[in-house]
Design an enzyme around this catalytic site. Structure first.
Site, PDB file in Angstrom:
ATOM      1  N   LEU A 104      10.948 -20.687  -4.724  1.00  0.00           N
ATOM      2  CA  LEU A 104       9.781 -19.933  -4.541  1.00  0.00           C
ATOM      3  C   LEU A 104       7.966 -19.732  -5.004  1.00  0.00           C
ATOM      4  CD1 LEU A 104       8.790 -17.375  -2.605  1.00  0.00           C
ATOM      5  CD2 LEU A 104       9.611 -15.338  -4.262  1.00  0.00           C
TER       6      LEU A 104
ATOM      7  N   ARG B 187       0.281   7.658  -2.577  1.00  0.00           N
ATOM      8  CA  ARG B 187       0.770   8.608  -1.479  1.00  0.00           C
ATOM      9  C   ARG B 187       2.193   8.890  -2.076  1.00  0.00           C
ATOM     10  NH1 ARG B 187      -1.415   5.967   3.508  1.00  0.00           N
ATOM     11  NH2 ARG B 187      -1.884   4.032   1.760  1.00  0.00           N
ATOM     12  N   TRP B 188       2.679   8.027  -2.425  1.00  0.00           N
ATOM     13  CA  TRP B 188       4.433   7.697  -2.890  1.00  0.00           C
ATOM     14  C   TRP B 188       4.751   9.042  -4.182  1.00  0.00           C
ATOM     15  CZ3 TRP B 188       7.644   7.294  -7.008  1.00  0.00           C
ATOM     16  CH2 TRP B 188       8.340   7.730  -6.816  1.00  0.00           C
TER      17      TRP B 188
ATOM     18  N   ASP C  16       1.361  -1.165   0.073  1.00  0.00           N
ATOM     19  CA  ASP C  16      -0.065   0.202  -0.243  1.00  0.00           C
ATOM     20  C   ASP C  16       0.773   1.223  -0.194  1.00  0.00           C
ATOM     21  OD1 ASP C  16      -2.242   1.431   0.425  1.00  0.00           O
ATOM     22  OD2 ASP C  16      -2.486   1.630   2.004  1.00  0.00           O
ATOM     23  N   GLY C  17       0.140   1.593  -1.120  1.00  0.00           N
ATOM     24  CA  GLY C  17       0.950   3.553  -0.498  1.00  0.00           C
ATOM     25  C   GLY C  17       1.934   3.868  -2.039  1.00  0.00           C
ATOM     26  N   ASN C  18       1.251   3.221  -2.877  1.00  0.00           N
ATOM     27  CA  ASN C  18       1.608   3.644  -4.232  1.00  0.00           C
ATOM     28  C   ASN C  18       1.362   5.106  -4.616  1.00  0.00           C
ATOM     29  OD1 ASN C  18       2.888   0.882  -4.407  1.00  0.00           O
ATOM     30  ND2 ASN C  18       1.357   0.109  -5.937  1.00  0.00           N
TER      31      ASN C  18
ATOM     32  N   SER D 132      -8.373  -5.242   4.859  1.00  0.00           N
ATOM     33  CA  SER D 132      -8.461  -4.854   3.479  1.00  0.00           C
ATOM     34  C   SER D 132      -8.850  -5.857   2.718  1.00  0.00           C
ATOM     35  CB  SER D 132      -7.539  -4.005   2.830  1.00  0.00           C
ATOM     36  OG  SER D 132      -7.461  -2.933   3.075  1.00  0.00           O
TER      37      SER D 132
ATOM     38  N   HIS E  81       2.287   3.231  -8.795  1.00  0.00           N
ATOM     39  CA  HIS E  81       2.467   2.069  -8.931  1.00  0.00           C
ATOM     40  C   HIS E  81       3.497   1.670  -9.749  1.00  0.00           C
ATOM     41  CE1 HIS E  81      -1.222   2.204  -7.899  1.00  0.00           C
ATOM     42  NE2 HIS E  81      -1.615   2.585  -8.624  1.00  0.00           N
TER      43      HIS E  81
ATOM     44  N   GLU F 213       1.571 -13.728  12.024  1.00  0.00           N
ATOM     45  CA  GLU F 213       1.550 -12.103  13.171  1.00  0.00           C
ATOM     46  C   GLU F 213       1.653 -11.129  11.619  1.00  0.00           C
ATOM     47  OE1 GLU F 213       3.142 -12.112  16.235  1.00  0.00           O
ATOM     48  OE2 GLU F 213       2.497 -14.128  16.060  1.00  0.00           O
TER      49      GLU F 213
ATOM     50  N   ARG G   9      -5.506  -1.911   8.965  1.00  0.00           N
ATOM     51  CA  ARG G   9      -6.686  -2.328   8.754  1.00  0.00           C
ATOM     52  C   ARG G   9      -6.148  -4.009   7.472  1.00  0.00           C
ATOM     53  NH1 ARG G   9      -8.347   2.597   6.317  1.00  0.00           N
ATOM     54  NH2 ARG G   9      -7.224   2.836   4.099  1.00  0.00           N
TER      55      ARG G   9
HETATM   56  C1  FPP Z   1      -1.677   0.387  -3.192  1.00  0.00           C
HETATM   57  O1  FPP Z   1      -1.076   1.576  -3.341  1.00  0.00           O
HETATM   58  C2  FPP Z   1      -1.543  -0.606  -4.371  1.00  0.00           C
HETATM   59  C3  FPP Z   1      -1.923  -0.703  -5.329  1.00  0.00           C
HETATM   60  C4  FPP Z   1      -3.410  -0.879  -5.478  1.00  0.00           C
HETATM   61  C5  FPP Z   1      -1.540  -1.705  -6.069  1.00  0.00           C
HETATM   62  C6  FPP Z   1       0.019  -2.854  -6.201  1.00  0.00           C
HETATM   63  C7  FPP Z   1       0.611  -2.607  -7.058  1.00  0.00           C
HETATM   64  C8  FPP Z   1       1.527  -2.749  -7.729  1.00  0.00           C
HETATM   65  C9  FPP Z   1       2.714  -2.231  -6.510  1.00  0.00           C
HETATM   66  C10 FPP Z   1       2.363  -2.452  -9.112  1.00  0.00           C
HETATM   67  C11 FPP Z   1       1.536  -4.147  -9.340  1.00  0.00           C
HETATM   68  C12 FPP Z   1       2.060  -4.943  -9.467  1.00  0.00           C
HETATM   69  C13 FPP Z   1       3.027  -6.126 -10.042  1.00  0.00           C
HETATM   70  C14 FPP Z   1       2.787  -7.173  -9.156  1.00  0.00           C
HETATM   71  C15 FPP Z   1       3.979  -5.954 -10.330  1.00  0.00           C
HETATM   72  P1  FPP Z   1      -2.548   2.539  -3.744  1.00  0.00           P
HETATM   73  O2  FPP Z   1      -2.924   3.093  -5.069  1.00  0.00           O
HETATM   74  O3  FPP Z   1      -3.824   2.423  -2.657  1.00  0.00           O
HETATM   75  O4  FPP Z   1      -1.964   3.926  -3.078  1.00  0.00           O
HETATM   76  P2  FPP Z   1      -2.109   5.077  -2.001  1.00  0.00           P
HETATM   77  O5  FPP Z   1      -3.236   4.319  -0.393  1.00  0.00           O
HETATM   78  O6  FPP Z   1      -1.192   5.189  -0.802  1.00  0.00           O
HETATM   79  O7  FPP Z   1      -3.656   5.324  -2.513  1.00  0.00           O
END
Ligand code: FPP
Length: 249
Positions: free
Chosen positions: A138, A31-32, A27-29, A203, A44, A214, A201
């Site tokens: 893996l 916001r980053w 999570d957090g893409n 989710s 992302h 854990e 959470r």
């Molecule tokens: C949550 O960040 C992240 C996602 C909904 C998608 C996760 C996807 C990736 C890490 C990249 C693609 C995946 C693979 C396997 C190559 P958010 O967008 O909810 O962040 P935010 O809460 O900060 O808005």
């Protein structure tokens, strides 16, 4: 150390206490990206790089199962442009990592409503799963169009059908039988669940499977999550006393 003991070279981890299954809510893409005044998609993209790093680290440390929450059933409600970008990132990831998965003995697996994914992504996914199906290193488990409640509903329907057809006696339904009917039927439950970006959470992730898992929440946003922090979280996990509902003695 015998040949079945995980390799923890370069870390101070205890090879005897490596978790069998780590699950991550990435999570957090968004916001980053926002912090850098960038489009969410850039977050992302950077998040995909973090996926590569963590997959590589799990392989190095010899963690047997890694489950990544890449796309939830709820994520379909995001703007179409974001969904399209995520699907294309996923396809690129599968295509670019294929060689590495093959040479590193990684087996790709997917859990969730795979049938809802766009045709081209589904094809690439099936091709990669098929290509890596004999690898026994893996197990990289991608949760795609995944939701814990819909997984449970699917399991209930499958078992109810078998009861109706006379294949299962309701009195013989056990936790093991339920587990076997989930997407993760042939995997151990996660030992450790990590969530990035500080949200506390679950989710709708692996609701049944995390009964005794854990949990570790870090404030780090997923694109900034790397090997050092991952190893430090594993160290924290190794220091915990897991009681599974029993007393410590
Ligand atoms: C949550 O960040 C992240 C996602 C909904 C998608 C996760 C996807 C990736 C890490 C990249 C693609 C995946 C693979 C396997 C190559 P958010 O967008 O909810 O962040 P935010 O809460 O900060 O808005």
């Amino acid at each position: 150390m015998n040949s079945n003991t995980p390799s923890v070279v370069g870390t101070d981890l205890n090879p005897e206490k490596i978790p069998a299954h780590v699950a991550i809510i990435m999570d957090g893409n968004g916001r980053w990206a926002k912090k850098r005044l960038l489009n969410r998609i850039k977050g992302h993209e950077k998040g995909s790089e973090a996926v590569r790093t963590i997959v590589r680290t799990c392989r190095e440390i010899e963690i047997p199962f890694l489950t990544l929450y890449a796309f939830s059933t709820e994520n379909w409600q995001r703007p179409k442009s974001e969904v399209t970008a995520l699907m294309s990132l996923l396809k690129n990831f599968l295509e670019s990592e294929k060689t590495e998965m093959l040479s590193n003995n990684i087996r790709l697996n997917a859990i969730g409503q795979i049938e809802r994914l766009p045709e081209d992504v589904r094809q690439t996914l099936h091709k990669t799963m098929d290509l890596t199906k004999n690898n026994d290193g893996l197990r990289l488990n991608l949760a795609l169009s995944y939701g814990g409640r819909s997984e449970i509903l699917r399991m209930v329907k499958q078992i109810a059908k078998k009861v109706k057809e006379g294949h299962i006696d309701p009195d013989s339904i056990t936790s093991e039988l339920v587990s076997e009917h989930l997407y993760t039927g042939d995997m151990p439950d996660p030992d450790l669940l990590i969530r990035t970006s500080g949200e506390v959470r679950i989710s709708n992730f692996l609701l049944w499977q995390i009964a005794y898992t854990e949990i570790y929440i870090t404030d780090t946003l997923w694109p900034d999550f790397g090997k050092d922090e991952f190893v430090q979280i594993l160290k924290d996990y190794q220091g915990r006393e897991r009681r599974f509902g029993r007393t410590g003695s």
